[in-house]
Every structure is written in C-alpha cells, then in structure tokens.
Scaffold this active site. Structure first.
Site, PDB file in Angstrom:
ATOM      1  N   HIS A 241       0.815  -1.228   0.000  1.00  0.00           N
ATOM      2  CA  HIS A 241       0.000   0.000   0.000  1.00  0.00           C
ATOM      3  C   HIS A 241       0.848   1.279   0.000  1.00  0.00           C
ATOM      4  O   HIS A 241       0.716   2.124  -0.890  1.00  0.00           O
ATOM      5  CB  HIS A 241      -0.875   0.041   1.257  1.00  0.00           C
ATOM      6  N   ASP A 242       1.673   1.420   1.034  1.00  0.00           N
ATOM      7  CA  ASP A 242       2.327   2.719   1.258  1.00  0.00           C
ATOM      8  C   ASP A 242       3.396   3.024   0.204  1.00  0.00           C
ATOM      9  O   ASP A 242       3.586   4.186  -0.169  1.00  0.00           O
ATOM     10  CB  ASP A 242       2.945   2.759   2.664  1.00  0.00           C
TER      11      ASP A 242
END
Ligand SMILES: [Ca+2]
Length: 317
Positions: A241-242
C-alpha cells in the site's frame, strides 16, 4: 529532486515505503512525522527511530500527538494481527532507541518545514490524516505553500478493508481526512482501488534482500509476519500500500487518475467512506460543490510500479 516529508505509522508496509524514499535518487527526505494507526504513537515513533538508525537516515523524526482530530472518537484497538505486537512484524524492536526526537510535535514540524521551503515540499501521508489536519488547522496558509500532497488511503470504486465502506487510514480519523481532502491544496489519493492490485511476491522480496544488502534483509525480516497475514487475501506475498504512494511521486505516469472533489463520510455505518464527485459528472447541488478538485487514482501499471519499488529497494548506496 522532490523534498519529502513522510507522515507514517510504521507499520510493515510503511517500513518498505521509508526505505524506498531513502534510496530513491530523486527523493530528498527532509522529515519523518509519526502518527498512530498500525500501533500507538509511542510504538510508531519508536519504530521510526529504529528504522532511521538501522538505515542511517539523516531526516529528523517528529512525533505526532496520538489523538484523533475529533477528540470525542472512541479508541479502537491496534491491528497487531497484521503488523505484529511491535508494529514491525514481531522482530523484537528494542524498547528504547538511542536517537533524539525533533522537539516539535509532528504537525508543528510540518508547518515550520513547509514555511521554510515555500512551494517545494511534497507531503506523503500513509497513516491517519491527523497530523496534516492539525497542521492545516493551526496554519491554513501552508495549503498555499505545499507543492503536493500524496496520501495512501480510501477506497472509491472498490470495498474498504476495515469495513465494507472504509479503508483503515481514513476510518481511523475521518474528520481529519475530510479536512485534508477539502483543503485548497493539491491532493492525490492512492487508495485500495490501485494498491490492492500491487502485490509483491515472496520471490521478489527474496531477490530484493539478496541485491539490497543489510537494509533490505532487515526489511525482508520485518515483512514475513505481514506476508503470513496476507495469505488470506492474496495468493503469494504482500500488498505494498504505502510504497504505491511513494512510487506515484517519482513516476506518476504509472498511474491513471480521475479529478473531482472528495468528501469523507463522518459517522454512521459508512464512517470513513471516501466519495468523489468526478468533475465530468453533473449533479444537483450537493456537499461536494465548491471544493477543490483532487486526483483519485483509478488505474495503475502494477508491474511497472513493482519493478520500480524492487529496483529502488535494491539500490545499495
Ligand atoms: Ca501506513
């Protein structure tokens, strides 16, 4: 070069994103601000200091306040089943890290740094939006001084991950997220629509660990617990995600975006849901009117992004 403040709640995928920012040649990481989410702010701050020390990162760490923007929100437990009791995959992070903190609270660090570098700072926020919302509340002028805001959060045309409606970063502080999305600064939102398509396999991580030296081997160790959690969601590996938000900053061409104002639902069963009014669509008057048009990512070249992330994490410099 992109001057970046990284607002983060490390967090396993946060750790990967931090190493990406540290190693990418076009990124000048000028600050790390901690927020709660994957663990308490004490733990995420300790983890940020641990990674700063382990990876020899020069940027200072400033600690967030650890309360939601609306203080009345009840506390919900930490996701220890995903990120481990220590927030970094149960690798036994030491209790205390012998590295000084910046004396300012995170939101004050953001305000001061943005004002000192007008038009030059990109804020990448991959936890709850609390620090950014506090910075905006105390210094609305920074909206006109920030170069770009890139956030990991939200779910627009797909279900959430903490409820059917909401993604965890937004759900953790919806009032803060609504303040960030509706402020007059340029926001790009990297949500579950694209991150869930971006899965780093175990084999890729092994390759990174082999090419990237000791820092990459630490990252691989941190990631194993998270990969085990993800066995229920993906065939093999971890959703990064990040790192997707960080990849966007250096390679926006690998993403497709849709413009329009964004609101966050605050309260009720859809608490934390993110909803965009696409600019191209006409509606009768609504609470989405008169707000800045922000970019929501709707498409990603996942293979290209994964290659960019793997190659960057492997840069042994
Ligand atoms: Ca995060």
């Amino acid at each position: 070069m992109h001057k970046v403040i990284f607002d983060t709640d490390p967090g396993v995928d946060d750790a990967m994103a931090l190493l990406f920012l540290h190693r990418h040649p076009d990124i000048d990481l000028i600050g790390i601000t901690s927020v709660f989410g994957n663990a308490s702010v004490e733990t995420t701050t300790r983890n940020a200091l641990f990674l700063k020390k382990a990876w020899n990162i020069a940027a200072p760490v400033a600690k967030g306040l650890g309360e939601t923007f609306d203080h009345g929100r009840p506390h919900v437990g930490w996701p220890t089943g995903i990120h481990g009791e220590d927030g970094l995959g149960n690798i036994d992070v030491p209790e205390k890290i012998d590295v000084p903190l910046d004396p300012r609270p995170a939101h004050r660090f953001i305000i001061d740094t943005v004002r000192a570098n007008p038009g030059a700072v990109t804020l990448i926020a991959v936890g709850r939006m609390t620090n950014l919302a506090l910075a905006l509340r105390d210094a609305p002028d920074i909206a006109g001084l920030v170069k770009d805001v890139v956030i990991m959060g939200g779910a627009f045309d797909v279900p959430g991950n903490i409820t059917p409606a909401a993604e965890a970063n937004i759900h953790g502080d919806p009032e803060a997220a609504d303040a960030v999305m509706t402020a007059p600064w340029p926001v790009t939102v990297i949500g579950l629509d694209v991150t869930t398509r971006t899965v780093m396999t175990r084999a890729m991580l092994v390759d990174i660990a082999e090419r990237g030296g000791a820092p990459a081997r630490l990252l691989s160790d941190i990631s194993q617990f998270y990969i085990t959690f993800y066995e229920q969601h993906v065939d093999d590996g971890m959703i990064v995600h990040d790192s997707c938000a960080c990849a966007y900053v250096v390679a926006p061409d690998l993403f497709r975006t849709r413009s329009g104002s964004v609101r966050v639902i605050c309260g009720g069963i859809a608490d934390g849901q993110t909803i965009q009014k696409p600019d191209a669509r006409l509606f009768p008057p609504s609470p989405w009117d008169g707000l800045p048009s922000q970019k929501v990512c709707t498409g990603i070249d996942a293979e290209g992004v994964l290659k960019l992330i793997a190659d960057t994490l492997s840069l042994n410099r």
